[in-house]
Design an enzyme around this catalytic site. Structure first.
Site, PDB file in Angstrom:
ATOM      1  N   THR A 156       0.842  -1.203   0.000  1.00  0.00           N
ATOM      2  CA  THR A 156       0.000   0.000   0.000  1.00  0.00           C
ATOM      3  C   THR A 156       0.869   1.242   0.000  1.00  0.00           C
ATOM      4  O   THR A 156       1.894   1.274   0.673  1.00  0.00           O
ATOM      5  CB  THR A 156      -0.808   0.027   1.321  1.00  0.00           C
ATOM      6  OG1 THR A 156      -1.715  -1.049   1.305  1.00  0.00           O
ATOM      7  CG2 THR A 156      -1.539   1.336   1.533  1.00  0.00           C
ATOM      8  N   ARG A 183     -14.005  -7.453   1.689  1.00  0.00           N
ATOM      9  CA  ARG A 183     -13.105  -7.197   2.827  1.00  0.00           C
ATOM     10  C   ARG A 183     -12.510  -5.783   2.699  1.00  0.00           C
ATOM     11  O   ARG A 183     -12.065  -5.369   1.637  1.00  0.00           O
ATOM     12  CB  ARG A 183     -11.989  -8.243   2.836  1.00  0.00           C
ATOM     13  CG  ARG A 183     -10.930  -8.045   3.923  1.00  0.00           C
ATOM     14  CD  ARG A 183      -9.765  -7.229   3.451  1.00  0.00           C
ATOM     15  NE  ARG A 183      -8.671  -7.174   4.415  1.00  0.00           N
ATOM     16  CZ  ARG A 183      -7.627  -6.372   4.321  1.00  0.00           C
ATOM     17  NH1 ARG A 183      -7.517  -5.552   3.302  1.00  0.00           N
ATOM     18  NH2 ARG A 183      -6.672  -6.387   5.226  1.00  0.00           N
ATOM     19  N   VAL A 184     -12.497  -5.071   3.802  1.00  0.00           N
ATOM     20  CA  VAL A 184     -11.881  -3.743   3.835  1.00  0.00           C
ATOM     21  C   VAL A 184     -10.829  -3.748   4.938  1.00  0.00           C
ATOM     22  O   VAL A 184     -11.086  -4.256   6.036  1.00  0.00           O
ATOM     23  CB  VAL A 184     -12.942  -2.651   4.101  1.00  0.00           C
ATOM     24  CG1 VAL A 184     -12.292  -1.290   4.280  1.00  0.00           C
ATOM     25  CG2 VAL A 184     -13.948  -2.614   2.953  1.00  0.00           C
ATOM     26  N   GLY A 185      -9.661  -3.205   4.640  1.00  0.00           N
ATOM     27  CA  GLY A 185      -8.590  -3.172   5.629  1.00  0.00           C
ATOM     28  C   GLY A 185      -8.508  -1.824   6.332  1.00  0.00           C
ATOM     29  O   GLY A 185      -9.476  -1.062   6.384  1.00  0.00           O
ATOM     30  N   ASP A 186      -7.337  -1.539   6.860  1.00  0.00           N
ATOM     31  CA  ASP A 186      -7.144  -0.314   7.644  1.00  0.00           C
ATOM     32  C   ASP A 186      -7.043   0.948   6.792  1.00  0.00           C
ATOM     33  O   ASP A 186      -7.355   2.049   7.269  1.00  0.00           O
ATOM     34  CB  ASP A 186      -5.837  -0.436   8.445  1.00  0.00           C
ATOM     35  CG  ASP A 186      -4.643  -0.589   7.499  1.00  0.00           C
ATOM     36  OD1 ASP A 186      -4.685  -1.512   6.645  1.00  0.00           O
ATOM     37  OD2 ASP A 186      -3.699   0.209   7.582  1.00  0.00           O
ATOM     38  N   THR A 206       0.629   0.757   7.103  1.00  0.00           N
ATOM     39  CA  THR A 206       0.595  -0.192   5.985  1.00  0.00           C
ATOM     40  C   THR A 206       0.985  -1.554   6.536  1.00  0.00           C
ATOM     41  O   THR A 206       1.677  -1.657   7.554  1.00  0.00           O
ATOM     42  CB  THR A 206       1.527   0.232   4.831  1.00  0.00           C
ATOM     43  OG1 THR A 206       1.540  -0.817   3.842  1.00  0.00           O
ATOM     44  CG2 THR A 206       2.952   0.484   5.269  1.00  0.00           C
ATOM     45  N   GLY A 207       0.524  -2.594   5.858  1.00  0.00           N
ATOM     46  CA  GLY A 207       0.774  -3.946   6.343  1.00  0.00           C
ATOM     47  C   GLY A 207      -0.548  -4.637   6.627  1.00  0.00           C
ATOM     48  O   GLY A 207      -1.557  -4.337   5.988  1.00  0.00           O
ATOM     49  N   GLY A 209      -3.839  -5.217   7.549  1.00  0.00           N
ATOM     50  CA  GLY A 209      -4.855  -4.239   7.895  1.00  0.00           C
ATOM     51  C   GLY A 209      -5.688  -4.593   9.105  1.00  0.00           C
ATOM     52  O   GLY A 209      -6.061  -3.710   9.887  1.00  0.00           O
TER      53      GLY A 209
HETATM   54  N1  ASP Z   1      -2.981  -2.345   4.931  1.00  0.00           N
HETATM   55  C1  ASP Z   1      -3.485  -2.877   3.683  1.00  0.00           C
HETATM   56  C2  ASP Z   1      -4.698  -3.707   3.944  1.00  0.00           C
HETATM   57  O1  ASP Z   1      -4.697  -4.471   4.882  1.00  0.00           O
HETATM   58  C3  ASP Z   1      -2.493  -3.718   2.986  1.00  0.00           C
HETATM   59  C4  ASP Z   1      -1.212  -3.038   2.693  1.00  0.00           C
HETATM   60  O2  ASP Z   1      -0.694  -2.248   3.456  1.00  0.00           O
HETATM   61  O3  ASP Z   1      -0.674  -3.325   1.626  1.00  0.00           O
HETATM   62  O4  ASP Z   1      -5.625  -3.646   3.159  1.00  0.00           O
END
Ligand code: ASP
Length: 293
Positions: A156, A183-186, A206-207, A209
């Site tokens: 991200t 699905r929705v992340g952070d 990032t990472g 989520g």
């Molecule tokens: N944080 C993002 C998510 O979980 C993934 C990412 O950082 O690449 O959707």
């Protein structure tokens, strides 16, 4: 002096270079970051953002993006947005042209089109090929993601900017590769993927989520800065808490990054190596971070 930061080696470089061009041409911090994320979203070789990124288990790209201004806490976001670029512009339009913070799915798409963004196919031939591979052997496809990319697939692009103690935070992503549809992340969540408050600083994440969201990672980092921590100490503190309380954050990197009011920047990761691009004025440098014990 204007400071802009951007996450991960390859997508972060594309984004920050485009942001600097815009910034040097005289745009606002938000204009600069929007230009950076727009460039990364448009690059079909970047697998975690925009066109040509890895899809969900239905083979569709669902994009998440967000922005927040520290001057008045205004914020906008889109999630599970299909077939629209730039997702960051759709998020900015939510912030500037509606009374809401987030629009989701088909309704976010409808809104984006009503505001002049053009629907387009974001699935490239390469991504269609990789999705076929996923259908045949999901585990192998997931491993392939890790094996062939020269960096993690969860790349991200989150960008932060500061100028004269005015702060902006934005993020854009296609989320985790082969995620569950819907699905929705952070990344589009205010407080999780981004946060900005001119009284304290700004932060992004990032990472993985799910873990970053449960930790309210960005808000937490900003609150540490409000209480006097530097950006670096605030990020380390958040990563330490996650390592202690959220064992899953040791499996897939969870990263938090921040800018403080003293002119500093910081980042910390729960595992793996994380690269942050930092542009201070005209000087651009990459900094690498590993977990602190
Ligand atoms: N944080 C993002 C998510 O979980 C993934 C990412 O950082 O690449 O959707």
């Amino acid at each position: 002096m204007r400071t802009i930061v951007s996450t991960w080696k390859r997508p972060g470089e594309v984004a920050i270079k485009a942001a600097l061009i815009k910034s040097n041409a005289g745009g606002s911090m938000l204009d600069a970051i929007e230009a950076g994320l727009t460039a990364a979203e448009a690059d079909p070789t970047l697998v975690a953002i925009g066109k040509g990124s890895l899809p969900n288990t239905d083979g569709e790209l669902e994009l998440d993006a967000s922005c927040m201004l520290g001057k008045d806490l205004s914020a906008g976001a889109v999630c599970a947005l299909r077939g629209i670029l730039p997702a960051i512009t759709a998020a900015r339009y939510v912030m500037e042209r509606t009374n809401h913070v987030m629009l989701a799915g088909d309704q976010a798409r409808r809104f984006a089109i009503s505001q002049g963004l053009t629907p387009q196919n974001l699935v490239t031939e390469e991504i269609a090929r990789r999705f076929e591979m996923f259908l045949v052997n999901p585990d192998q496809a997931r491993q392939y993601v890790h094996a062939v990319e020269d960096e993690p697939p969860h790349d991200t692009v989150t960008m932060l900017a500061r100028e004269n103690n005015d702060f902006v935070a934005c993020s854009s992503t296609s989320g985790m590769p082969y995620k569950m549809p819907g699905r929705v992340g952070d990344s589009p969540i205010v407080g999780a993927g981004i946060y900005a408050d001119n009284e304290a600083g700004c932060a992004g994440a990032t990472g993985m989520g799910e873990e970053l969201w449960k930790a309210c990672a960005s808000f937490r980092a900003v609150e540490f800065m409000r209480n006097g921590a530097s950006a670096m100490d605030a990020c380390n503190e958040v990563a330490q808490i996650m390592r202690k309380r959220q064992p899953k954050s040791l499996e897939i990197p969870c990263v938090v990054l921040a800018l403080d009011k003293q002119g500093g920047f910081g980042a910390a990761t729960t595992s793996g190596t994380f690269e942050l691009w930092v542009a201070e004025g005209d000087s651009l440098q990459r900094h690498d971070f590993v977990p602190q014990s």
